[in-house]
Design an enzyme around this catalytic site. Structure first.
Site, PDB file in Angstrom:
ATOM      1  N   HIS A   1       0.842  -1.212   0.000  1.00  0.00           N
ATOM      2  CA  HIS A   1       0.000   0.000   0.000  1.00  0.00           C
ATOM      3  C   HIS A   1       0.873   1.257   0.000  1.00  0.00           C
ATOM      4  CE1 HIS A   1      -4.006   1.857   1.510  1.00  0.00           C
ATOM      5  NE2 HIS A   1      -3.278   2.779   0.900  1.00  0.00           N
TER       6      HIS A   1
ATOM      7  N   ASP B   1       0.927   2.613   3.736  1.00  0.00           N
ATOM      8  CA  ASP B   1       0.090   3.701   3.214  1.00  0.00           C
ATOM      9  C   ASP B   1       0.938   4.965   3.035  1.00  0.00           C
ATOM     10  OD1 ASP B   1      -1.987   5.162   2.233  1.00  0.00           O
ATOM     11  OD2 ASP B   1      -3.179   5.193   4.067  1.00  0.00           O
TER      12      ASP B   1
ATOM     13  N   HIS C   1     -10.997   0.569   0.770  1.00  0.00           N
ATOM     14  CA  HIS C   1     -10.820   1.755   1.617  1.00  0.00           C
ATOM     15  C   HIS C   1     -12.179   1.937   2.280  1.00  0.00           C
ATOM     16  CE1 HIS C   1      -9.689   6.117   2.406  1.00  0.00           C
ATOM     17  NE2 HIS C   1     -11.004   6.105   2.593  1.00  0.00           N
TER      18      HIS C   1
HETATM   19  O1  DOR Z   1      -4.140   9.559   4.510  1.00  0.00           O
HETATM   20  C1  DOR Z   1      -4.385   9.122   3.392  1.00  0.00           C
HETATM   21  N1  DOR Z   1      -3.733   9.588   2.311  1.00  0.00           N
HETATM   22  N2  DOR Z   1      -5.345   8.186   3.247  1.00  0.00           N
HETATM   23  C2  DOR Z   1      -5.768   7.790   2.037  1.00  0.00           C
HETATM   24  O2  DOR Z   1      -6.624   6.949   1.966  1.00  0.00           O
HETATM   25  C3  DOR Z   1      -5.215   8.407   0.812  1.00  0.00           C
HETATM   26  C4  DOR Z   1      -3.861   8.942   1.054  1.00  0.00           C
HETATM   27  C5  DOR Z   1      -3.384   9.849  -0.046  1.00  0.00           C
HETATM   28  O3  DOR Z   1      -3.497   9.499  -1.228  1.00  0.00           O
HETATM   29  O4  DOR Z   1      -2.817  10.922   0.260  1.00  0.00           O
END
Ligand code: DOR
Length: 436
Positions: free
Chosen positions: A74, A319, A193
């Protein structure tokens, strides 16, 4: 070119290896892994696997952990379209610095990766400029608008290994149902998500006493949990494979545990910030602690650790969401969500081992074998014949997090100044060595 990594403590959950030994690498592939019976090798050995051969590069890994290169399922690499935040070149270099040799990139780029030509562009760029394997994740819906299914089949043929509208949920249950049905025929996971946007509109942090005190609109835990519950029900209805992204609440862990207990085909990931920080980090309107889903409470952290320990949560992913400094300098309400995570992930995750929550083997599994199984990829293993994707980690190396030293363009970390223990000292991708 031959390389010998000698006398390292090799841990490879895919082969149940845990012992001191040597790894021989030839032409970018793993040729042989040889464990010694004794935990501490006798002094003076070495010549037998080419250690004295001038053609062989010998890496002394005594006292270090040698594991398969980490997989991050991710990551936001931001290219195409948002190269001012990150590029495939900078993001993969940051990955390698963090010990990752495979990253899966989310489709919320510009244009969105919702068709085979964008997938092809990402793969071409990665092969020209990337420092590790880049596996694209395609969008579930066209432009991630949630209205019409994207070209899942052609993207799958072009190399997408999973599908997700990450950054936002698939609001329409029928479209999510169809995506899960498709996922069966292509044997790919659908990554959810999970967010009920009718409950999160304008929310910027966890809903609770602190959001009230700070005068910020909250994102309730239930918004995440409702969507996880819906998507699990749809996975059970269709038989499709569902993977839950960035789990952040106690309720989510409980819902996923119950579903797994009744045999649902669901897997889940969390990220280091969800077991390292509470919503307190937002105090002072720290935009670097603004992330979606938001940082939660101490109770949620405990539940996530429990979920990691008992296997409810299969994977630790980052993430990695790099943003430009100017964007994070906006007032809290309008700053973008996201944490730059690739270069702190291993150090933060090793704290779970230091605290006795996970064994080192369990942690490595959550960052190698488990994502490889979910994605059905031939990575995350030191098996002979596989790509020589390896990371050598000094468990004792202490360092302080300084965003200015990140290779990633995204300096947006809430961990500035944290003292961490355990760092990659060498990452090898297909036999190519990066050393720090
Ligand atoms: O904090 C986040 N940033 N959560 C997400 O789901 C998307 C991500 C982003 O693309 O900046």
């Amino acid at each position: 070119m031959k390389i010998l990594i000698r006398d390292g403590h090799i841990i490879d959950p895919s082969q149940e290896f845990d012992g001191v030994g040597d790894i021989v690498i030839e032409d970018g592939k793993i040729k042989e892994v040889a464990l010694q019976r004794a935990h501490h090798p006798p002094a003076g050995k070495g010549g037998k696997r080419g250690g004295n051969d001038p053609e062989t590069r010998v890496i002394n890994a005594q006292g270090l952990i040698v594991m398969p290169g980490l997989i991050d399922m991710h990551v936001h690499l931001r290219e195409p379209g948002f190269e001012y935040k990150e590029t495939i070149q900078t993001g993969t270099m940051a990955a390698v610095k963090g010990g990752f040799t495979t990253v899966c990139c989310m489709p919320n780029t510009l244009p969105v990766n919702d068709n085979a030509s964008v997938t092809e562009f990402i793969k071409r760029k990665a092969s020209q400029e990337g420092h590790c394997a880049v596996l694209p994740i395609g969008a579930i819906t066209k432009e991630q608008k949630g209205e019409e299914l994207a070209e899942i089949g052609t993207m799958r043929n072009e190399g997408c290994i999973a599908f997700s509208d990450d950054g936002q949920p698939v609001v329409n249950s029928l479209i999510m149902r169809r995506a899960l049905e498709y996922s069966k025929s292509f044997d790919v996971p659908i990554i959810s998500h999970s967010e009920d946007v009718t409950l999160t509109e304008d929310g910027v942090m966890n809903e609770g006493v602190i959001s009230i005190t700070l005068g910020l609109k909250g994102l309730p835990a239930e918004a995440e949990q409702i969507m996880i519950f819906r998507d699990i029900l749809l996975a059970e209805l269709t038989g499709g494979r569902l993977h839950i992204a960035h789990v952040s609440t106690e309720g989510s862990v409980n819902i996923i545990r119950n579903a797994k207990n009744r045999g649902a085909k669901v897997t889940a990931e969390t990220c280091p910030h969800y077991f390292s920080l509470t919503e307190d980090a937002v105090k002072g309107y720290n935009t670097n602690a603004k992330v979606n889903p938001p940082l939660r409470t101490a109770r949620d952290i405990e539940a996530i650790k429990k979920g990691l320990k008992d296997g409810t949560i299969d994977v630790i992913a980052t993430d990695h969401a790099p943003h430009h400094r100017d964007e994070k300098m906006r007032e809290f309400d309008s700053a973008p969500f996201g944490i730059s995570g690739l270069e702190t992930a291993l150090g933060l995750s090793l704290r779970l081992v230091q605290e006795g929550i996970l064994s080192l083997r369990q942690l490595i599994e959550k960052m190698t074998l488990s994502p490889a199984k979910i994605l059905r990829i031939q990575k995350g293993t030191l098996r002979a014949g596989m790509d020589a994707d390896i990371v050598v980690v000094d468990e004792k190396k202490e360092y302080t997090v300084h965003a200015e030293r990140f290779i990633s363009k995204g300096k947006n970390t809430p961990f500035e100044g944290w003292e961490l223990r355990g760092s990659p000292v060498l990452t090898m991708y297909k036999g190519k060595i990066y050393e720090w």
